[in-house]
Design an enzyme around this catalytic site. Structure first.
Site, PDB file in Angstrom:
ATOM      1  N   LYS A 187       0.848  -1.202   0.000  1.00  0.00           N
ATOM      2  CA  LYS A 187       0.000   0.000   0.000  1.00  0.00           C
ATOM      3  C   LYS A 187       0.879   1.245   0.000  1.00  0.00           C
ATOM      4  O   LYS A 187       1.473   1.612   1.005  1.00  0.00           O
ATOM      5  CB  LYS A 187      -0.930   0.068   1.202  1.00  0.00           C
ATOM      6  CG  LYS A 187      -2.024   1.122   0.939  1.00  0.00           C
ATOM      7  CD  LYS A 187      -2.667   1.697   2.170  1.00  0.00           C
ATOM      8  CE  LYS A 187      -1.900   2.797   2.820  1.00  0.00           C
ATOM      9  NZ  LYS A 187      -1.748   4.031   2.018  1.00  0.00           N
ATOM     10  N   GLU A 245       9.502  15.469  15.717  1.00  0.00           N
ATOM     11  CA  GLU A 245       9.968  15.364  14.338  1.00  0.00           C
ATOM     12  C   GLU A 245       9.174  16.353  13.486  1.00  0.00           C
ATOM     13  O   GLU A 245       7.945  16.284  13.422  1.00  0.00           O
ATOM     14  CB  GLU A 245       9.744  13.941  13.817  1.00  0.00           C
ATOM     15  CG  GLU A 245      10.195  13.780  12.384  1.00  0.00           C
ATOM     16  CD  GLU A 245      10.055  12.349  11.887  1.00  0.00           C
ATOM     17  OE1 GLU A 245       8.945  11.806  11.902  1.00  0.00           O
ATOM     18  OE2 GLU A 245      11.084  11.782  11.473  1.00  0.00           O
ATOM     19  N   GLY A 286       2.461   4.100  13.699  1.00  0.00           N
ATOM     20  CA  GLY A 286       3.152   2.862  14.100  1.00  0.00           C
ATOM     21  C   GLY A 286       2.472   2.229  15.305  1.00  0.00           C
ATOM     22  O   GLY A 286       2.267   1.009  15.360  1.00  0.00           O
ATOM     23  N   CYS A 330      13.535  10.323   7.332  1.00  0.00           N
ATOM     24  CA  CYS A 330      13.546   9.836   8.708  1.00  0.00           C
ATOM     25  C   CYS A 330      14.934   9.978   9.310  1.00  0.00           C
ATOM     26  O   CYS A 330      15.091  10.138  10.505  1.00  0.00           O
ATOM     27  CB  CYS A 330      13.087   8.382   8.760  1.00  0.00           C
ATOM     28  SG  CYS A 330      13.999   7.328   7.642  1.00  0.00           S
ATOM     29  N   GLY A 367       6.671   5.110   8.588  1.00  0.00           N
ATOM     30  CA  GLY A 367       5.836   6.302   8.679  1.00  0.00           C
ATOM     31  C   GLY A 367       5.940   6.919  10.055  1.00  0.00           C
ATOM     32  O   GLY A 367       6.974   6.819  10.716  1.00  0.00           O
ATOM     33  N   SER A 368       4.842   7.518  10.489  1.00  0.00           N
ATOM     34  CA  SER A 368       4.867   8.256  11.756  1.00  0.00           C
ATOM     35  C   SER A 368       4.826   7.308  12.951  1.00  0.00           C
ATOM     36  O   SER A 368       4.260   6.208  12.876  1.00  0.00           O
ATOM     37  CB  SER A 368       3.679   9.214  11.821  1.00  0.00           C
ATOM     38  OG  SER A 368       2.466   8.494  11.752  1.00  0.00           O
ATOM     39  N   THR A 369       5.372   7.748  14.059  1.00  0.00           N
ATOM     40  CA  THR A 369       5.337   6.967  15.290  1.00  0.00           C
ATOM     41  C   THR A 369       3.889   6.775  15.737  1.00  0.00           C
ATOM     42  O   THR A 369       3.503   5.694  16.201  1.00  0.00           O
ATOM     43  CB  THR A 369       6.152   7.685  16.382  1.00  0.00           C
ATOM     44  OG1 THR A 369       7.499   7.785  15.918  1.00  0.00           O
ATOM     45  CG2 THR A 369       6.151   6.922  17.689  1.00  0.00           C
ATOM     46  N   GLU A 370       3.093   7.816  15.547  1.00  0.00           N
ATOM     47  CA  GLU A 370       1.677   7.757  15.920  1.00  0.00           C
ATOM     48  C   GLU A 370       0.979   6.587  15.201  1.00  0.00           C
ATOM     49  O   GLU A 370       0.307   5.761  15.824  1.00  0.00           O
ATOM     50  CB  GLU A 370       1.056   9.096  15.497  1.00  0.00           C
ATOM     51  CG  GLU A 370      -0.377   9.287  15.841  1.00  0.00           C
ATOM     52  CD  GLU A 370      -0.961  10.485  15.063  1.00  0.00           C
ATOM     53  OE1 GLU A 370      -0.189  11.218  14.402  1.00  0.00           O
ATOM     54  OE2 GLU A 370      -2.178  10.652  15.107  1.00  0.00           O
ATOM     55  N   GLU A 381       9.509   1.191  10.993  1.00  0.00           N
ATOM     56  CA  GLU A 381      10.597   2.155  10.795  1.00  0.00           C
ATOM     57  C   GLU A 381       9.942   3.520  10.915  1.00  0.00           C
ATOM     58  O   GLU A 381       9.219   3.948  10.025  1.00  0.00           O
ATOM     59  CB  GLU A 381      11.225   1.932   9.413  1.00  0.00           C
ATOM     60  CG  GLU A 381      12.688   2.320   9.374  1.00  0.00           C
ATOM     61  CD  GLU A 381      12.881   3.751   8.924  1.00  0.00           C
ATOM     62  OE1 GLU A 381      12.685   4.650   9.770  1.00  0.00           O
ATOM     63  OE2 GLU A 381      13.213   3.964   7.767  1.00  0.00           O
TER      64      GLU A 381
HETATM   65  P1  NAI Z   1       1.531   8.434   8.237  1.00  0.00           P
HETATM   66  O1  NAI Z   1       2.274   7.634   9.237  1.00  0.00           O
HETATM   67  O2  NAI Z   1       0.103   8.788   8.515  1.00  0.00           O
HETATM   68  O3  NAI Z   1       1.569   7.703   6.790  1.00  0.00           O
HETATM   69  C1  NAI Z   1       2.473   6.709   6.397  1.00  0.00           C
HETATM   70  C2  NAI Z   1       1.721   5.554   5.758  1.00  0.00           C
HETATM   71  O4  NAI Z   1       0.849   4.987   6.721  1.00  0.00           O
HETATM   72  C3  NAI Z   1       0.842   5.943   4.582  1.00  0.00           C
HETATM   73  O5  NAI Z   1       0.859   4.917   3.619  1.00  0.00           O
HETATM   74  C4  NAI Z   1      -0.537   6.027   5.208  1.00  0.00           C
HETATM   75  O6  NAI Z   1      -1.572   5.815   4.288  1.00  0.00           O
HETATM   76  C5  NAI Z   1      -0.466   4.907   6.216  1.00  0.00           C
HETATM   77  N1  NAI Z   1      -1.417   5.011   7.329  1.00  0.00           N
HETATM   78  C6  NAI Z   1      -1.911   6.139   7.910  1.00  0.00           C
HETATM   79  N2  NAI Z   1      -2.774   5.819   8.880  1.00  0.00           N
HETATM   80  C7  NAI Z   1      -2.839   4.476   8.930  1.00  0.00           C
HETATM   81  C8  NAI Z   1      -3.562   3.547   9.733  1.00  0.00           C
HETATM   82  N3  NAI Z   1      -4.418   3.937  10.679  1.00  0.00           N
HETATM   83  N4  NAI Z   1      -3.367   2.216   9.516  1.00  0.00           N
HETATM   84  C9  NAI Z   1      -2.508   1.794   8.588  1.00  0.00           C
HETATM   85  N5  NAI Z   1      -1.823   2.616   7.783  1.00  0.00           N
HETATM   86  C10 NAI Z   1      -1.976   3.952   7.954  1.00  0.00           C
HETATM   87  O7  NAI Z   1       2.361   9.756   7.985  1.00  0.00           O
HETATM   88  P2  NAI Z   1       1.828  11.175   7.469  1.00  0.00           P
HETATM   89  O8  NAI Z   1       0.559  11.515   8.154  1.00  0.00           O
HETATM   90  O9  NAI Z   1       1.855  11.161   6.015  1.00  0.00           O
HETATM   91  O10 NAI Z   1       2.991  12.119   8.006  1.00  0.00           O
HETATM   92  C11 NAI Z   1       2.965  12.571   9.356  1.00  0.00           C
HETATM   93  C12 NAI Z   1       4.338  12.584   9.954  1.00  0.00           C
HETATM   94  O11 NAI Z   1       4.851  11.271  10.014  1.00  0.00           O
HETATM   95  C13 NAI Z   1       5.385  13.355   9.173  1.00  0.00           C
HETATM   96  O12 NAI Z   1       5.336  14.726   9.451  1.00  0.00           O
HETATM   97  C14 NAI Z   1       6.640  12.716   9.684  1.00  0.00           C
HETATM   98  O13 NAI Z   1       7.011  13.281  10.904  1.00  0.00           O
HETATM   99  C15 NAI Z   1       6.261  11.273   9.903  1.00  0.00           C
HETATM  100  N6  NAI Z   1       6.677  10.415   8.773  1.00  0.00           N
HETATM  101  C16 NAI Z   1       7.806   9.676   8.916  1.00  0.00           C
HETATM  102  C17 NAI Z   1       8.283   8.926   7.859  1.00  0.00           C
HETATM  103  C18 NAI Z   1       9.531   8.123   7.963  1.00  0.00           C
HETATM  104  O14 NAI Z   1      10.201   7.921   6.972  1.00  0.00           O
HETATM  105  N7  NAI Z   1       9.857   7.580   9.107  1.00  0.00           N
HETATM  106  C19 NAI Z   1       7.610   8.923   6.565  1.00  0.00           C
HETATM  107  C20 NAI Z   1       6.387   9.696   6.525  1.00  0.00           C
HETATM  108  C21 NAI Z   1       5.965  10.422   7.611  1.00  0.00           C
END
Ligand code: NAI
Ligand code: MG
Length: 498
Positions: A194, A400, A252, A303, A247-250, A269
């Site tokens: 996804k 972050e 995660g 990240c 993605g985000s810790t939240e 990660e």
């Molecule tokens: P996010 O964590 O919401 O999105 C990342 C992925 O998770 C996307 O594919 C999204 O569709 C999916 N996702 C979102 N909610 C989900 C859920 N409830 N269940 C399963 N999958 C879900 O990140 P977002 O909102 O785009 O960015 C927010 C913050 O997260 C950024 O400002 C940054 O601080 C952090 N982030 C960190 C990343 C990293 O490489 N470690 C990458 C992207 C964001």
């Protein structure tokens, strides 16, 4: 469709390619979402809509999981490691053969610099595939001598974990997908990928390449859609054996909760707030340039970004001035323009998030050395920013930001424990960067820092062979290297009394 910037022939080809609604890849077929719904994808350089993409959700995930299970129980597990490895290698070659096209897709979709998309995102994706192709034939168990009564022959098998959900972010769309896909396939798993809703296009194109190469149907399924629907359905699905998330810790933590139902394996990660520590004996011109690259690369949307700079007070002014001067020289513009140094953020949401932090920091009393605001033009542009005078309780220093924003702090004395304690003062623990000529200081500090990856006197690039992942709330598990492939396996022990 609006693409306002210098629409080259190549770019036109790509926008034409994505002009019809984009579908889901399930069991070898391209399907509309069961709901029939689609969502728009935007070009971050001007906010224009570049594609309509199927909004997959629970029903589509159910179908994809069934297809992945059938492929796992069927053709994929019947292939030899060599056959699997060959296909994975070919996919690496196909990515390389489409390097220019895939890079342009990333730039139009994510906003990133075209030259970086070529050199880093797509080139690394091709290499990552080939690196992992080799692992298909090299994963193995051990024979183990035991101390039980009698004579035993005991050994371990490394088996693929099964059907795996790969939920990836938008900052390196293709590369993050491949970072998970390549080891999953090498280990013998089948997947539901996804991509992030902001940047699904390179994954769709990858799906087309996969189809052309003759992977058995259902080995790779691609479900585009939103996190709260498609992502959540993967995380809670009872027949998904593992989820690998970046993605985000939240989110995660949400995924961990959802994974509880069937205790699926979880690799996370997550974010970082990584320290860059500059000792007074460092090669300063290099340290300054790399510290700047470290936070401004990919417009801070990495990240691994070094977002907290600690410089010894003897060199603090020189380092901060150097990074600020670097920032002021950066040309801000669309990623597709060849002389751009800093592209837009990925989305309006990220622009609001980053400018929110900039405002909060200034309200809390941080001083702006350079930058500090959004750029007054269409698209999601923000100025490269250096802040001083932050305190440990400020959100700019703690959280972050995921934008081109650096908090600079000085340290006084040579007490390494004290320096490490300040650097470790974060809930994250992904990376740390050290600049010193003193090997003893370098290695002592490397041990004191609570981070999954410590880099000494060098820039931030990752390597396929080096395990990467976080301490503390930066995640669970490792990607890359042998460890990264083994994350997609289970260990089975077999014992026979002879
Ligand atoms: P996010 O964590 O919401 O999105 C990342 C992925 O998770 C996307 O594919 C999204 O569709 C999916 N996702 C979102 N909610 C989900 C859920 N409830 N269940 C399963 N999958 C879900 O990140 P977002 O909102 O785009 O960015 C927010 C913050 O997260 C950024 O400002 C940054 O601080 C952090 N982030 C960190 C990343 C990293 O490489 N470690 C990458 C992207 C964001
Ligand atoms: Mg989110």
């Amino acid at each position: 469709m609006t693409v306002s910037i210098d629409v080259s022939a190549e770019e036109k080809k790509i926008t034409t390619h994505f002009a019809r609604p984009q579908r889901l890849l399930i069991g070898g077929k391209w399907l509309d979402a069961a709901s029939g719904e689609t969502f728009p994808v935007h070009n971050p350089a001007d906010g224009g809509v570049i594609a309509q993409v199927a909004a997959g959700a629970k029903a589509d995930v159910d179908l994809a999981v069934r297809a992945a299970r059938a492929a796992f129980d069927g053709p994929w597990s019947k292939m030899t490691p060599t056959q699997r490895g060959k296909l994975i290698w070919k996919l690496g070659d196909a990515i390389e053969a489409h390097l220019d096209e895939l890079a342009l897709i990333e730039t139009i979709d994510n906003g990133k610099l075209l030259r970086m998309a070529k050199m880093i995102d797509v080139a690394n994706s091709a290499e990552k595939m080939r690196y992992c192709a080799g692992w298909a034939t090299k994963l193995s168990g051990d024979t183990i001598d035991v101390s039980l009564m009698g004579t035993w022959h005991s050994y371990t098998l490394r088996e693929p974990v099964g059907v795996v959900g790969l939920v990836v972010p938008w900052n390196f769309p293709l590369m993050m997908a491949v970072t998970k896909l390549a080891p999953a396939l090498a280990a013998g798993c089948t997947v539901i990928l996804k991509p992030a809703e902001q940047t699904p296009l390179s994954a769709i194109r990858l799906g087309e390449l996969i189809q052309e190469l003759g992977f058995p149907d259902g080995v790779v399924n691609i479900v585009t859609g939103f996190g709260e629907t498609a992502g959540a359905a993967i995380a809670e699905h009872p027949d998904v054996d593992k989820i690998s998330f970046t993605g985000s810790t939240e989110v995660g933590k949400i995924i961990l909760g959802a994974a509880r139902g069937n205790l699926k394996r979880v690799t996370l990660e997550l974010g970082g707030k990584s320290p860059v520590i500059v000792f007074p004996d460092a090669d300063l011109p290099t340290a300054i340039m790399e510290a700047a690259n470290n936070i401004f690369f990919n417009t801070g949307q990495s990240c691994a970004a070094g977002s907290r700079l600690f410089a010894h007070r003897d060199v603090f002014d020189e380092v901060v001035d150097g990074v600020a001067r670097f920032a002021e020289k950066m040309k801000i513009g669309a990623g597709i323009e060849p002389d751009t140094d800093l592209g837009p953020l990925v989305s309006q949401e990220q622009l609001d998030r980053v400018t929110g932090y900039l405002q909060a920091g200034q309200r809390d009393g941080a001083q702006v050395v350079t930058g500090g605001a959004r750029v007054d033009r269409a698209g999601y542009f923000v100025q490269p920013t250096v802040l001083t005078g932050t305190t440990a309780d400020m959100s700019v220093r703690r959280e972050e930001i995921f934008g081109p924003v650096l908090c600079a702090m000085s340290f006084k004395d040579d007490d390494l424990d004290q320096i490490a304690a300040e650097a470790n003062e974060t809930s994250y623990g992904l990376a740390a960067y050290l600049w010193t000529q003193n090997v003893s200081v370098a290695h002592k500090m490397a041990r004191k820092l609570k981070a999954g990856s410590v880099r000494i006197n060098g820039g931030g690039a990752l390597d396929h062979a080096i395990p990467y992942g976080g301490y503390k709330q930066s995640g669970w598990g490792r990607e890359n290297g042998r460890e990264g492939v083994e994350e997609y396996t289970e260990v089975k022990t077999v014992m026979i009394k002879l």
